[in-house]
Design a protein around this motif. Structure first.
Motif, PDB file in Angstrom:
ATOM      1  N   LYS A   5       0.778  -1.481  -0.285  1.00 55.70           N
ATOM      2  CA  LYS A   5       0.086  -0.212  -0.041  1.00 55.70           C
ATOM      3  C   LYS A   5       1.292   1.412  -0.005  1.00 55.70           C
ATOM      4  N   ASN A   6       0.899   2.078  -1.161  1.00 54.35           N
ATOM      5  CA  ASN A   6       1.676   3.400  -1.328  1.00 54.35           C
ATOM      6  C   ASN A   6       2.903   3.001  -1.136  1.00 54.35           C
ATOM      7  N   ILE A   7       3.539   2.557  -1.479  1.00 56.54           N
ATOM      8  CA  ILE A   7       5.109   2.107  -1.257  1.00 56.54           C
ATOM      9  C   ILE A   7       5.951   3.150  -1.653  1.00 56.54           C
ATOM     10  N   HIS A   8       6.963   3.704  -0.854  1.00 52.56           N
ATOM     11  CA  HIS A   8       7.363   4.703  -1.691  1.00 52.56           C
ATOM     12  C   HIS A   8       9.063   4.479  -1.251  1.00 52.56           C
ATOM     13  N   LYS A   9       9.802   5.016  -1.546  1.00 54.02           N
ATOM     14  CA  LYS A   9      11.828   4.393  -1.689  1.00 54.02           C
ATOM     15  C   LYS A   9      12.502   5.604  -2.663  1.00 54.02           C
ATOM     16  N   LYS A  18       7.329   5.164  -6.514  1.00 54.94           N
ATOM     17  CA  LYS A  18       6.170   6.232  -6.570  1.00 54.94           C
ATOM     18  C   LYS A  18       5.588   6.174  -5.662  1.00 54.94           C
ATOM     19  N   GLY A  19       5.348   5.334  -4.692  1.00 56.82           N
ATOM     20  CA  GLY A  19       3.714   5.263  -4.109  1.00 56.82           C
ATOM     21  C   GLY A  19       2.864   4.027  -4.968  1.00 56.82           C
ATOM     22  N   ILE A  20       3.325   2.373  -5.076  1.00 58.94           N
ATOM     23  CA  ILE A  20       3.005   1.153  -5.196  1.00 58.94           C
ATOM     24  C   ILE A  20       2.162   0.793  -4.422  1.00 58.94           C
ATOM     25  N   ASP A 214       7.486   1.069 -14.267  1.00 58.79           N
ATOM     26  CA  ASP A 214       8.078   1.577 -15.243  1.00 58.79           C
ATOM     27  C   ASP A 214       8.168   2.252 -15.035  1.00 58.79           C
ATOM     28  N   GLY A 215       9.745   3.614 -14.733  1.00 63.60           N
ATOM     29  CA  GLY A 215       9.796   4.327 -14.055  1.00 63.60           C
ATOM     30  C   GLY A 215       9.051   4.164 -12.466  1.00 63.60           C
ATOM     31  N   GLY A 216       8.931   3.421 -11.865  1.00 62.90           N
ATOM     32  CA  GLY A 216       8.629   3.609  -9.911  1.00 62.90           C
ATOM     33  C   GLY A 216       7.151   3.843 -10.121  1.00 62.90           C
ATOM     34  N   VAL A 217       6.612   3.377 -11.009  1.00 59.76           N
ATOM     35  CA  VAL A 217       4.856   2.720 -10.346  1.00 59.76           C
ATOM     36  C   VAL A 217       4.535   1.876 -11.381  1.00 59.76           C
ATOM     37  N   ILE A 218       3.514   1.339 -10.817  1.00 55.83           N
ATOM     38  CA  ILE A 218       2.817   0.816 -11.889  1.00 55.83           C
ATOM     39  C   ILE A 218       1.733   0.405 -12.932  1.00 55.83           C
ATOM     40  N   VAL A 219       2.052   0.247 -14.504  1.00 57.00           N
ATOM     41  CA  VAL A 219       1.312   1.428 -15.575  1.00 57.00           C
ATOM     42  C   VAL A 219       0.160   0.138 -15.981  1.00 57.00           C
ATOM     43  N   GLU A 220       0.494  -0.709 -15.958  1.00 55.77           N
ATOM     44  CA  GLU A 220      -0.562  -2.085 -15.838  1.00 55.77           C
ATOM     45  C   GLU A 220      -0.360  -3.612 -15.021  1.00 55.77           C
ATOM     46  N   GLU A 221      -1.355  -4.146 -14.667  1.00 55.51           N
ATOM     47  CA  GLU A 221      -1.839  -5.391 -14.263  1.00 55.51           C
ATOM     48  C   GLU A 221      -2.622  -6.020 -14.980  1.00 55.51           C
ATOM     49  N   GLY A 222      -2.422  -7.154 -14.956  1.00 59.90           N
ATOM     50  CA  GLY A 222      -3.836  -8.294 -15.755  1.00 59.90           C
ATOM     51  C   GLY A 222      -3.119  -9.732 -15.253  1.00 59.90           C
ATOM     52  N   ALA A 223      -3.659 -10.202 -16.243  1.00 59.94           N
ATOM     53  CA  ALA A 223      -3.655 -11.846 -16.470  1.00 59.94           C
ATOM     54  C   ALA A 223      -2.781 -11.830 -17.910  1.00 59.94           C
TER      55      ALA A 223
END
Lengths: 251, 227, 236
Positions: A5-9, A18-20, A214-223
């Motif tokens: 939840k909202n992981i920053h490093k 950036k807030g994963i 990409d670049g510290g964020v989740i761009v897309e996720e899925g099956a």
């Protein structure tokens, strides 16, 4: 189940996560894809606190951790439920293959030596290396070392196994044998597998769930069927276009 | 607290003690210059495995490194005059103590620096000396103009250690009658019974010298770098 | 040659002086043990970056290596009794500082000096071990101490053996200084005997040969140790 939840490093001035926020279902094989520097390895390592995230929450089943105020006991606890397979194998150089697998069983799980030895041999056989039980790491090939690394992780019966680019350091001929073992584990064992890798074919064949970063964020996720063949996001398409030809699968 | 430790005495004695630093520096300087020169020659002898000299050098190095420096000092200061006298050399009493001290120090530094120079010379790409030969330089010239300067540059950190060791070794020369800081501290201490304060002064001086020497070495290393 | 150096005298002196070798060895071995403990502790403080203490640990390394052994011995010889006297006076606990044997001062002085060097040896040995080894240990749930003791320390140990050997050999030579604080060891014994018959040349040659012999023996022993400890390494 694993929840971020909202992981920053950040490393110095460089913000790597950036807030994963995401969820990894129990028992799934989740693959994290992404270009270099996307933060995928950092995210993986923040789960077992080899990297300590700056802010956010991590949950593993009934362990809840507020990253900013994490205690040593909590880190220790989460490491009891996870195991990692490293890019550089990191087998204990001063122990034989068998001893490497036994190490966690005797020292951490506190099993008696005879029982640990039996278990260790079982898992070495699972990865096809029971004949190399008394060899030292420097006597073994990269692929063999990595398979022992997998046995070492498996033997601990963890809830989660973390794979940090397990095949990236291997010669091309050796990649296949390690991926085969990983496939076998996915089928035979019901631990959660979180795999950071560049091997798209593995993702396609074995993964239940894919996260693209990409670049510290989740761009897309899925099956996999969806993300690999019909990605929604442009960046995902761009990344995958190097590996998968979309025209091939256009219905 | 005055009976345990006299801080003001320590400060007051400092100038007196440090005035004897000249002999310390002199011995160190002479020993280092002669020793490193000697060591370089021995290194070249060992690398080229010059017959006879190679074995002698080997024994010499093993001896200098395997025996305590103080024993070498005593052997030279007490034993050498006896030996020379027996061999018939006259006027042995006129030789000052400092001569024996310089001799022993130089030989000692020579042995240690020969090993350092040997590995530094071996670390230099063979192509360098081949290139020197190819443009017509003889062995001596090649070593002098090409190999040794580069070897020195590589050897500076290790040689610095040797220099600092030599500097610390000077703290032993009072045993053979040289009046330096240690002897002065001993003499003053016998009178004032404040030995601890005096030797702390000496320690401080050595610490400062070590610091200065390492700083100088860092500057030299930067200047002499060929990379 | 016989009237320059009398070999039969040297032979006799050899057996006479041999009686001091146990003291020399005792000093060296005892000091080495204490210095190893001190050095290891000091190295760990710096590696684990314990606040406040790490500053002292670092200073100890710098100062301990900058002060000559001789000066250190004198400081301990004169300073320790004063320190213990102050302690006795202030706390009333009798430390018996008046009757301390000089051997004790010798060992303390040599330990402080050697410990600073050993600290650096241990520190660089531990740092030379691949970071991934500790990561792997922690990842399977070992505590830092378990990982250190079972994995890192053993690999660091192999790296450290030749360096420790050097320090020990230096220590053997260092024991030759302690006669100045009234401990009678090999060199001290020789000096005393020389006061009687002035036969410096032969006696000091014998002393040198004895030290030389001890050095060579220990060199060989350490090579054996290095081989035994490092079986898991390539090329040993």
């Amino acid at each position: 189940m694993i929840t971020f939840k909202n992981i920053h490093k950040a490393f110095g001035a460089n913000e790597v996560l950036k807030g994963i926020s995401c969820t990894i279902p129990t028992g799934s094989v989740t693959v994290i894809l992404g270009p270099s520097g996307s933060g995928k390895t950092t995210l993986l390592r923040s789960l077992n606190f080899l990297e300590k995230a700056d802010r956010g929450e991590i949950t593993l089943d009934d362990i809840h951790i507020d990253v900013e105020n994490v205690s040593k006991a909590e880190i220790h606890q989460i490491r009891q439920h996870t195991a990692m397979v490293f890019q550089m194998y990191n087998l204990f150089k001063n122990k034989t293959a068998l001893e490497n697998v036994m190490e966690g069983l005797t020292v951490v799980k506190k099993l008696p030596k005879a029982e640990a030895k039996e278990k260790a041999l079982y898992f070495l056989a699972k990865v096809g290396l029971e004949l190399k039980a008394d060899s030292y790491p420097h006597q073994l090939s990269g692929g063999q070392q990595q398979r022992i690394g997998i046995a070492r992780a498996l033997a601990l019966n963890p809830d989660v196994i973390l794979f940090d680019e397990p095949t990236s350091a291997l010669d091309p001929e050796l990649v296949g044998e390690v991926l085969e073992v990983m496939k076998k584990i996915a089928q035979e064992f019901n631990c959660t597998m979180v795999v950071v890798t560049h091997e798209i074919s593995f993702a396609r064949e074995v993964a239940d769930h894919i996260i693209f970063m990409d670049g510290g964020v989740i761009v897309e996720e899925g099956a996999p069927e969806k993300l690999l063949f019909n990605p929604e996001n442009e960046r995902t398409k761009q990344f995958l276009s190097r590996y998968v030809s979309f025209t091939e699968y256009n219905i | 607290m005055a009976t345990y430790f006299d801080f003001s005495y320590m400060i007051k004695s400092f100038p007196t003690i440090i005035s004897y630093i000249d002999i310390t520096l002199l011995i160190t300087f002479v020993a280092v210059v002669i020793g490193i020169a000697l060591g370089s020659i021995i290194a070249i002898i060992r690398i080229n495995k010059v017959k006879v000299l190679y074995q002698i050098a080997g024994i010499y190095i093993s001896f200098m490194r395997g025996t305590p420096f103080l024993v070498q000092l005593f052997l030279c200061y007490f034993g050498l005059p006896e030996l020379l006298q027996k061999l018939g050399v006259q006027d042995i009493r006129n030789v000052p103590a400092l001569f024996y001290v310089m001799l022993v120090f130089s030989l000692h530094v020579g042995a240690y620096s020969s090993e350092i120079m040997r590995s530094a010379i071996l670390a230099i790409d063979k192509g360098q000396i081949e290139a020197a030969y190819s443009i017509g330089m003889g062995n001596i010239r090649a070593y002098q103009r090409i190999v040794l300067p580069q070897a020195f540059s590589l050897a500076i950190p290790s040689l610095t250690n040797t220099v600092i060791s030599t500097l610390k070794g000077t703290s032993l020369v009072f045993n053979v009658g040289v009046i330096d800081m240690m002897r002065k501290a001993d003499l003053m201490g016998a009178y004032s019974q404040r030995n601890l304060e005096l030797y702390i002064d000496v320690a401080i001086i050595y610490i400062l010298l070590c610091y200065i020497f390492s700083k100088i070495s860092q500057i030299i290393e930067k200047r002499a770098s060929y990379v | 040659m016989g009237n320059i150096i009398e070999f039969s005298f040297m032979y006799d002196s050899f057996w006479e002086l041999l009686q001091y070798v146990p003291i020399t060895l005792f000093l060296a071995v005892t000091t080495m043990i204490f210095a190893c403990v001190l050095g290891l502790l000091n190295a760990l403080i710096q590696i684990k970056e314990i606040p406040v203490l790490k500053f002292f640990a670092h200073s100890y390394v710098l100062l301990g290596r900058a002060v000559p052994t001789m000066v250190m011995l004198y400081i301990v010889y004169f300073g320790l009794p004063v320190f213990l006297m102050a302690f006795t006076d202030k706390t009333g606990i009798d430390t018996g500082y008046q009757h301390i044997s000089p051997i004790f001062f010798a060992i303390v002085g040599l330990t402080i000096h050697t410990g600073a060097y050993l600290s650096e040896v241990f520190r660089s040995a531990i740092l030379s071990v691949d970071k991934g080894q500790m990561e792997a240990a922690e990842s399977i749930g070992m505590t830092w101490w378990q990982g250190f003791y079972r994995i890192v320390a053993r690999q660091a140990g192999v790296f450290a053996v030749p360096l420790l050997a050097n320090q020990f050999l230096d220590l053997i030579k260092g024991t030759s200084l302690v006669f100045t604080i009234t401990v009678v060891e090999l060199l001290g014994g020789a000096k005393i005997a020389c006061a009687d018959d002035y036969r410096y040349l032969e006696r000091y040659l014998v002393v040198a040969l004895i030290y030389w012999g001890i050095s060579i023996i220990f060199e060989k022993l350490f090579l054996l140790a290095e081989r035994k400890v490092g079986i898991f390494q390539k090329g040993i």
